[in-house]
Design a protein around this motif. Sequence first.
Motif, PDB file in Angstrom:
ATOM      1  N   ARG A   8       5.167   7.046   3.018  1.00  0.00           N
ATOM      2  CA  ARG A   8       4.791   8.564   2.602  1.00  0.00           C
ATOM      3  C   ARG A   8       5.760   9.671   3.357  1.00  0.00           C
ATOM      4  O   ARG A   8       5.830   9.466   4.638  1.00  0.00           O
ATOM      5  CB  ARG A   8       3.374   8.775   2.806  1.00  0.00           C
ATOM      6  N   PHE A   9       6.317  10.565   2.668  1.00  0.00           N
ATOM      7  CA  PHE A   9       7.310  11.599   3.395  1.00  0.00           C
ATOM      8  C   PHE A   9       6.957  12.804   2.535  1.00  0.00           C
ATOM      9  O   PHE A   9       6.859  12.783   1.426  1.00  0.00           O
ATOM     10  CB  PHE A   9       8.492  11.126   3.645  1.00  0.00           C
ATOM     11  N   PHE A  27       4.547  10.219   7.415  1.00  0.00           N
ATOM     12  CA  PHE A  27       2.978  10.100   7.665  1.00  0.00           C
ATOM     13  C   PHE A  27       2.375   8.757   7.510  1.00  0.00           C
ATOM     14  O   PHE A  27       2.883   8.065   6.766  1.00  0.00           O
ATOM     15  CB  PHE A  27       2.346  11.317   6.684  1.00  0.00           C
ATOM     16  N   ASP A  28       1.440   8.685   7.841  1.00  0.00           N
ATOM     17  CA  ASP A  28       0.556   7.224   7.905  1.00  0.00           C
ATOM     18  C   ASP A  28      -0.101   7.411   6.690  1.00  0.00           C
ATOM     19  O   ASP A  28      -0.424   8.372   6.144  1.00  0.00           O
ATOM     20  CB  ASP A  28      -0.585   7.232   9.044  1.00  0.00           C
ATOM     21  N   GLU A  63      -5.125  11.926   4.621  1.00  0.00           N
ATOM     22  CA  GLU A  63      -5.217  12.608   3.249  1.00  0.00           C
ATOM     23  C   GLU A  63      -4.128  13.822   2.795  1.00  0.00           C
ATOM     24  O   GLU A  63      -3.743  14.426   3.872  1.00  0.00           O
ATOM     25  CB  GLU A  63      -6.753  13.405   3.465  1.00  0.00           C
ATOM     26  N   ASP A  64      -3.887  13.984   1.799  1.00  0.00           N
ATOM     27  CA  ASP A  64      -2.759  14.785   1.389  1.00  0.00           C
ATOM     28  C   ASP A  64      -3.137  16.474   1.855  1.00  0.00           C
ATOM     29  O   ASP A  64      -2.173  16.919   2.288  1.00  0.00           O
ATOM     30  CB  ASP A  64      -2.630  15.004  -0.174  1.00  0.00           C
ATOM     31  N   LYS A  95       6.873  17.983  -2.462  1.00  0.00           N
ATOM     32  CA  LYS A  95       5.657  17.613  -2.488  1.00  0.00           C
ATOM     33  C   LYS A  95       5.439  16.105  -1.871  1.00  0.00           C
ATOM     34  O   LYS A  95       6.723  15.787  -1.207  1.00  0.00           O
ATOM     35  CB  LYS A  95       5.436  16.762  -4.164  1.00  0.00           C
ATOM     36  N   ILE A  96       4.498  15.531  -1.609  1.00  0.00           N
ATOM     37  CA  ILE A  96       4.397  14.482  -0.790  1.00  0.00           C
ATOM     38  C   ILE A  96       4.835  13.359  -1.599  1.00  0.00           C
ATOM     39  O   ILE A  96       4.405  12.862  -2.736  1.00  0.00           O
ATOM     40  CB  ILE A  96       2.815  13.978  -0.477  1.00  0.00           C
ATOM     41  N   TYR A  97       5.921  12.225  -1.122  1.00  0.00           N
ATOM     42  CA  TYR A  97       6.231  11.089  -2.083  1.00  0.00           C
ATOM     43  C   TYR A  97       5.852   9.751  -1.299  1.00  0.00           C
ATOM     44  O   TYR A  97       5.802   9.798  -0.062  1.00  0.00           O
ATOM     45  CB  TYR A  97       7.724  11.105  -2.298  1.00  0.00           C
TER      46      TYR A  97
END
Length: 526
Positions: A172-173, A229-230, A234-235, A268-270
């Motif tokens: 996640r990044f 991110f771990d 949560e987003d 956005k978070i991918y």
Amino acid sequence: MRVLIVDDEKLAREAIEHIIVSSDYDMKVVAQAQNAKEALSMYKMYNPDVIITDICMDGEDGLNLIEEIHRYDSNSNVIVLSAYEKFEYAKKAYESGAEFYLLKPIDENELIRILLIFKERIESNKKEIEDISKNFIAVRDNYFKELFLNPFVDADNFNEICNVFGIHSSQRFVVAKVFIDSFYVLTKDEQKEAENALKGAIQYFELIYNGRCVQIQISNCEWAVVEFFDEQKEDEAIIMKLNGAFLSLQEQFELMFDKTKISIGISKIYSNPQYMLQAYNEANEMICSTAWQGKGSVINKESITPYVTQGIFITRKELDEICTACIANDYEAIQLSIDKYFGRITGIQYVEIMVLYNVVAEAVISIIRNITKNANTIFDVFEERIDLFSEIRTCKNLADIKTWFEDKMKQALKYTNKNNSSENLTKIINIIEREYSNLITVEDIAEKLYFSPSYLMRLFKYETGQTLHAYITEYRIKKAVELLKRGDLKISEVSVRVGYADSNYFGQVFKRVMGITPQKYMKGLK
């Protein structure tokens, strides 16, 4: 170069320090210790480049200290001082890890010579490490730039490669783009200051998030930041943390450089490194987005919704209304149209500021060309040869763009006050007088003058108090009366000559204008 002196005699320590400080070779004593225990503690605290130690100190064996330091740091540089001339002492010192053995009383020149040997070696090693580090960073940056720009890069071994670079990556990044606003408006010296300030702010950011992110310099005025991110986070928590972190980055930049701000766009978070290119493009897109927030904003893709493209553009009707108001010297009407347009834009959550720049600048050009009918007179209106597209880019947000638009319309009003529209009216009437016998329409006249039909009708009504349709009709019937008075043409022939192919329709129009039919009119002539 940093030196630690170890000796149980204070006078001896101070004498050595005086030699070093007086040498003028950029060397300094960072600490003094009077025994082995204190020396080891000082070594760990100050991490000196060189240790100068006595071999016998108040019953303690200096050789044990050398061995302890060497176990702690195998690259330590040790000079032993001793009053013992026997070879066995020197041999033990070398075996313990010392590199030089000097007899007391100290030869000042010899001590400085040995220290300079260490200094040269340390600086050479430091340069070699710096060169390796620079090459390492360059390789890392090139890898990420490829991910950002090349859709064909294979990211299957992404985590393994990140481990080589010392990056604690996860699936996640997000990618963020950090950009110095109005960079090329700054002077060369200011650009350098701004660049250094951004580097400093990025380094500050890296200290806080060390190991969980990577920063890549794209150009003098822009950086990309990838933060990992771990999986269990949560987003919403990630977004809140990101916004707070990048606001701190902005504050750090402004502490160092206050002539401009930095804008930050966040993707956005991918959850897959294959989307690194998409994430980078989103971060880029955010830099040019949300005109109502403007420059100097932190804009997160997760927090906005897409806009409807056509909602940004000024409609033909809105342009015609502004043109007519300019001709009529009615600034209130102009202001009302502009307010209505920007009121609509304010209601759109996501507006690309770069698109809005172009839309408004093109609208100004279109309005000026419509009210002057000459592409070159745009420079007369604004009294100098300006580049509207460059000028509007100095606007930082929606309010600035609106003010800019209003100012340009005030300048247009000044021009139209000096140059009335009688010339345009003459052109319209000339076309009607020349073309009335054909099936000419309002659209035909507008096309010949490069007007829009609605603007043409508003202009004619303002100048004459009469609609264009009514004027054309009355002019045709006026010409028909002239032809009927001649008495040598049939009504059907007169009808065609004044632009009516249908003689019955001509009769209806004639009666509406003259109050009687063409037949009765001709009888009255007899």
